[in-house]
Design a protein around this motif. Structure first.
Motif, mmCIF file in Angstrom:
data_model
loop_
_atom_site.group_PDB
_atom_site.id
_atom_site.type_symbol
_atom_site.label_atom_id
_atom_site.label_comp_id
_atom_site.label_asym_id
_atom_site.label_seq_id
_atom_site.Cartn_x
_atom_site.Cartn_y
_atom_site.Cartn_z
ATOM 1 N N LYS A 1 -0.670 1.658 -5.695
ATOM 2 C CA LYS A 1 -1.770 1.528 -6.084
ATOM 3 C C LYS A 1 -2.396 2.881 -5.368
ATOM 4 O O LYS A 1 -3.919 3.166 -5.500
ATOM 5 C CB LYS A 1 -2.526 0.222 -5.661
ATOM 6 C CG LYS A 1 -1.741 -0.906 -6.832
ATOM 7 C CD LYS A 1 -2.569 -2.203 -6.655
ATOM 8 C CE LYS A 1 -1.800 -3.190 -7.369
ATOM 9 N NZ LYS A 1 -2.359 -4.620 -7.101
ATOM 10 N N ASP A 2 -2.087 3.274 -4.218
ATOM 11 C CA ASP A 2 -2.643 3.905 -3.348
ATOM 12 C C ASP A 2 -2.311 5.610 -3.776
ATOM 13 O O ASP A 2 -2.774 6.561 -3.057
ATOM 14 C CB ASP A 2 -2.064 3.943 -1.936
ATOM 15 C CG ASP A 2 -0.867 4.097 -1.498
ATOM 16 O OD1 ASP A 2 -0.200 4.571 -2.386
ATOM 17 O OD2 ASP A 2 -0.292 4.038 -0.410
ATOM 18 N N GLY A 3 -1.536 5.730 -4.851
ATOM 19 C CA GLY A 3 -1.227 6.783 -5.313
ATOM 20 C C GLY A 3 0.146 7.324 -4.999
ATOM 21 O O GLY A 3 0.636 8.402 -5.469
ATOM 22 N N SER A 4 0.830 6.940 -3.747
ATOM 23 C CA SER A 4 2.066 7.207 -3.416
ATOM 24 C C SER A 4 3.095 6.855 -4.416
ATOM 25 O O SER A 4 2.797 5.996 -5.281
ATOM 26 C CB SER A 4 2.056 7.199 -1.950
ATOM 27 O OG SER A 4 2.321 5.619 -1.961
ATOM 28 N N PHE A 5 4.365 7.311 -4.104
ATOM 29 C CA PHE A 5 5.499 6.905 -4.717
ATOM 30 C C PHE A 5 6.676 6.709 -3.922
ATOM 31 O O PHE A 5 6.928 7.236 -2.556
ATOM 32 C CB PHE A 5 6.004 8.035 -5.869
ATOM 33 C CG PHE A 5 5.143 8.499 -6.831
ATOM 34 C CD1 PHE A 5 4.710 7.871 -7.949
ATOM 35 C CD2 PHE A 5 4.327 9.692 -6.342
ATOM 36 C CE1 PHE A 5 3.708 8.536 -8.883
ATOM 37 C CE2 PHE A 5 3.281 10.291 -7.166
ATOM 38 C CZ PHE A 5 3.108 9.500 -8.502
ATOM 39 N N TRP A 6 7.786 5.588 -4.415
ATOM 40 C CA TRP A 6 9.107 5.635 -3.679
ATOM 41 C C TRP A 6 10.001 6.118 -4.772
ATOM 42 O O TRP A 6 9.712 5.764 -5.893
ATOM 43 C CB TRP A 6 9.085 4.162 -3.450
ATOM 44 C CG TRP A 6 8.661 3.706 -2.032
ATOM 45 C CD1 TRP A 6 7.279 2.985 -2.261
ATOM 46 C CD2 TRP A 6 8.874 3.808 -0.836
ATOM 47 N NE1 TRP A 6 6.982 2.823 -0.798
ATOM 48 C CE2 TRP A 6 7.992 3.253 0.124
ATOM 49 C CE3 TRP A 6 10.183 4.306 -0.216
ATOM 50 C CZ2 TRP A 6 8.122 3.130 1.445
ATOM 51 C CZ3 TRP A 6 10.321 4.379 1.090
ATOM 52 C CH2 TRP A 6 9.204 3.785 1.718
ATOM 53 N N VAL A 7 10.998 6.707 -4.472
ATOM 54 C CA VAL A 7 12.014 7.403 -5.217
ATOM 55 C C VAL A 7 13.364 7.054 -4.744
ATOM 56 O O VAL A 7 13.467 7.122 -3.353
ATOM 57 C CB VAL A 7 11.749 8.706 -5.437
ATOM 58 C CG1 VAL A 7 13.106 9.335 -6.338
ATOM 59 C CG2 VAL A 7 10.409 9.114 -6.220
#
Length: 421
Positions: free
Chosen positions: A160-166
């Motif tokens: 939701k904060d705009g970041s990602f996990w990959v």
């Protein structure tokens, strides 16, 4: 979300979805650009968005999709067995797409970068940092330099904060990226990441090119769940005997604590290629083979399925996080034990229920080999996406155009919509 909405979701996903009615858009191809054209006329397309997909946390009818490391072909070169990378400068990336009026349009792309903001590549990692034993070669057969930040990206979560996990297939690594694609933290079984936190050491025994293929996050965004594509080579390829035993790992983001669960595939050497969270304990998982509808013999598709799984009664098989073989019994790893032997130790795998078989439930059998993306839309509808491999396939030391046997067309990222009966 109120309990009234949760119950219909559970009931929906425990029924077998079907394709949308004819007056609704049942599938839509994603746009692409031609990266380069080879001397044999083969187009390498970007494209490539299909290794994973996930819902945009705020925008309805928007989803993110992920590419992997880029096009490649097997090659036995002077430095050993490896891969030719025809576009070695390619940077793995995340695309944002909208789906409106039956069409998919690309809104933007986010190229992945190292902690200093430099573009990464899809080239293998150096030894001790996640290497798979592959040597990377250029088109002229020269050896390419390893990339400590390189990823063969396969799993994707949007926060939701705009970041990602990959997640990826090299280390395997789980990497936290900012909204602009800059690496914030890298977590792997070796502790060589930017934050120093670790995944269980046993995961380093992943089979090359079959690492952490899917990644999910709990609805409260506190716990990551990664699923390994296939059976670990634990302790080695020759030593394992249970070839449909695979692992799911959870990672508590705040504490760094992990747990592991066993997942039983329907046949040996299948691929778990996506995982999506429904709640803290229930998930959707894609399980597939590498075959095609319309092909014959070993290349014929048999498994393109979506399962709902439940972790609530499954046994945590973590053992010591630093144990290179993980939990063992009488000197045997879990991958060396039959399911009967596993059960005798009181270990229960996750439970699973078939949700959808895309070789049966679509008007015509799913034509692609790689069913890898799964999108749970806001209205509880499911959508799936294939990995088109940049529209190329390997033939000997070269890449050629990837043609689907079912319809003799060039493979292309295509979104398919499903709904419950």
């Amino acid at each position: 979300m109120s309990p009234r909405l949760i119950l219909p979701l559970s009931l929906l996903l425990l029924t077998s979805p079907q394709i949308l009615a004819k007056d609704e858009a049942s599938s839509a191809a994603l746009p692409y650009q031609v990266l380069t054209s080879m001397e044999n006329g083969t187009e390498i397309r970007n494209g490539g968005y299909g290794s994973a997909m996930t819902a945009h946390p705020h925008l309805a009818d928007h989803f993110y999709a992920l590419t992997d490391r880029g096009p490649n072909a097997k090659y036995q070169g002077p430095e050993g067995k490896g891969k030719i990378f025809p576009t070695p400068e390619y940077t793995p990336r995340i695309g944002l797409f909208s789906f409106t009026n039956g069409e998919v349009n690309q809104v933007k792309e986010i190229l992945l970068k190292d902690p200093n903001g430099k573009l990464i590549s899809g080239l293998p990692n150096p030894k001790g940092m996640g290497d798979t034993g592959e040597v990377a070669y250029a088109n002229d057969k020269s050896v390419l330099k390893a990339d400590p930040f390189g990823l063969d990206s396969e799993g994707l979560v949007a926060l939701k904060d705009g970041s990602f996990w990959v997640s990826d297939e090299y280390g395997p690594h789980i990497v936290h990226y900012s909204a602009t694609g800059v690496e914030l933290e890298r977590i792997n079984p070796f502790g060589t990441g930017t934050g120093g936190r670790k995944l269980p050491a046993v995961l380093a025994n992943r089979r090359a090119n079959r690492g952490m293929e899917g990644l999910a996050i709990s609805p409260d965004e506190k716990v990551l769940f990664g699923i390994m594509q296939s059976t670990l080579y634990n302790p080695s390829k020759k030593a394992i005997s249970n070839k449909n035993l695979t692992r799911i790992v959870s990672f508590d983001i705040a504490s760094g604590k992990t747990k592991q669960y066993l997942y039983q595939q329907e046949a040996n050497n299948l691929s778990n290629s996506e995982i999506v969270a429904l709640n803290q304990q229930q998930f959707l998982v894609i399980e597939r083979d590498g075959g095609f509808a319309g092909a014959s013999g070993k290349k014929q598709a048999k498994y393109k399925r979506i399962y709902q799984i439940d972790l609530s009664q499954a046994t945590d098989v973590s053992g010591d996080v630093d144990a290179e073989l993980g939990l063992t019994f009488a000197g045997k790893t879990l991958e060396q034990m039959s399911w009967q032997e596993v059960a005798q130790q009181g270990i229960k795998p996750v439970t699973k229920t078939l949700v959808n078989d895309l070789l049966v439930d679509l008007p015509s059998p799913y034509p692609h080999d790689k069913l890898e993306g799964l999108w749970l839309r806001a209205n509880n509808q499911l959508a799936v996406l294939n990995d088109d491999d940049f529209a190329v396939a390997a033939k000997g030391e070269h890449v050629i155009q990837k043609i689907l046997p079912a319809n003799q067309t060039i493979d292309r990222n295509t979104l398919y919509l499903l709904k419950g009966r």
